[in-house]
Scaffold this motif. Structure first.
Motif, PDB file in Angstrom:
ATOM      1  N   UNK A 126       0.860  -1.185   0.000  1.00 27.60           N
ATOM      2  CA  UNK A 126       0.000   0.000   0.000  1.00 27.60           C
ATOM      3  C   UNK A 126       0.897   1.236   0.000  1.00 27.60           C
ATOM      4  N   UNK A 127       0.602   2.182  -0.882  1.00 30.72           N
ATOM      5  CA  UNK A 127       1.440   3.370  -1.031  1.00 30.72           C
ATOM      6  C   UNK A 127       1.498   4.175   0.271  1.00 30.72           C
ATOM      7  N   UNK A 128       2.715   4.516   0.703  1.00 29.92           N
ATOM      8  CA  UNK A 128       2.862   5.342   1.889  1.00 29.92           C
ATOM      9  C   UNK A 128       2.129   6.669   1.785  1.00 29.92           C
ATOM     10  N   UNK A 129       2.256   7.393   0.660  1.00 26.85           N
ATOM     11  CA  UNK A 129       1.501   8.643   0.528  1.00 26.85           C
ATOM     12  C   UNK A 129      -0.008   8.457   0.618  1.00 26.85           C
ATOM     13  N   UNK A 130      -0.516   7.327   0.130  1.00 24.27           N
ATOM     14  CA  UNK A 130      -1.951   7.060   0.263  1.00 24.27           C
ATOM     15  C   UNK A 130      -2.333   6.942   1.734  1.00 24.27           C
TER      16      UNK A 130
END
Length: 288
Positions: free
Chosen positions: A213-217
């Motif tokens: 899962x994308x950190x920025x997300x």
């Protein structure tokens, strides 16, 4: 183990890049839908929520210049760190005024530092980048971005000891990290990094147990949780990734007030351990 030419990499310190863009409406509407918000269609002059500037100034590398991991080839503005795994480790933000829909915007970026450390699994290279973002009324925000490059996973490499999560949350939201969610976010940010959508690559090449899962997300979901539960203006925000979140289980985002103008935010992975920690400072209300 990959040898790193520290002097060569540190030659990138001080390198600048200036990009121009416009706060167009479709990405705003699309991210709102991706975060499962029921916002009205964006209109000219609407304030852009904090962190949504990540929808703009996107890299547009030609397909033939992408590396094996789906990222643009190393070099250019960022130093050519020859370590195979990279991630967005954290960031710090100061907000001066909101960007607004339909306005022209500018981002001035500078490589602030490059440092090499030895971690539990080998060499680590940290790159610190500072971004200043301006709208038509002047400076809107300052962002410091931490990027970390790591060695490839060794066979049988043990995961870091998990960290416990505080249990005094006031707000909570459970998030199911479906493949469409990860795909939509990668598409919106024009992020070709294969760890977020290519299951065979992420498990067989980079050694992770599932899609990442994308950190920025996750950072956006933390601020979205705050936005759903507070109507105050944000003054500052910082986040740090603690451990990856995978698509194999539901994760959750949490928040609690830590004083008159301070908010603690954190994400918990599917195993109940700390995945990201963050804090926010709310702006003082205007005096009359």
């Amino acid at each position: 183990m990959t040898a790193l030419d520290v002097d060569h990499l540190r030659a990138w310190i001080g390198r600048h890049e200036t990009l121009h863009d416009r706060v167009t409406r479709f990405p705003v509407a699309a991210l709102s839908a991706t975060l499962d918000r029921d916002d009205p269609p964006p209109q000219e002059g609407d304030a852009l929520p904090p962190l949504w500037h990540w929808l703009y100034f996107l890299p547009v590398a030609r397909q033939s210049t992408l590396g094996p991991d789906g990222h643009p080839e190393r070099g250019g503005f960022l130093p050519p760190v020859p370590l195979p795994r990279r991630m967005w480790a954290g960031g710090r933000f100061t907000f001066h005024q909101p960007l607004r829909v339909d306005e022209a915007i500018t981002r001035v970026s500078t490589v602030q530092d490059v440092t090499i450390k030895q971690g539990r699994s080998g060499a680590l290279c940290f790159v610190l980048v500072r971004h200043e973002v301006f709208g038509e009324r002047g400076r809107a925000l300052v962002e410091e971005q931490d990027i970390v490059y790591r060695e490839a996973a060794a066979p049988g490499e043990a995961a870091a000891a998990p960290r416990r999560v505080r249990d005094d949350d006031v707000w909570r939201r459970d998030v199911v990290p479906t493949e469409p969610l990860l795909f939509r976010y990668s598409a919106l940010t024009f992020n070709g990094h294969r760890i977020h959508y290519d299951r065979r690559y992420v498990t067989e090449v980079e050694g992770y147990p599932g899609l990442v899962v994308q950190g920025p997300l996750i950072a956006m979901l933390l601020l979205d949780l705050l936005n759903r539960n507070s109507d105050g203006a944000l003054s500052s925000f910082r986040f740090r990734s603690v451990s990856p979140v995978f698509d194999s289980a539901t994760f959750s985002v949490h928040g609690a007030t830590d004083g008159a103008d301070a908010v603690a935010l954190w994400a918990r992975d599917g195993g109940g351990h700390l995945a990201m920690e963050a804090d926010a400072t709310m702006a003082a209300p205007p005096s009359h």
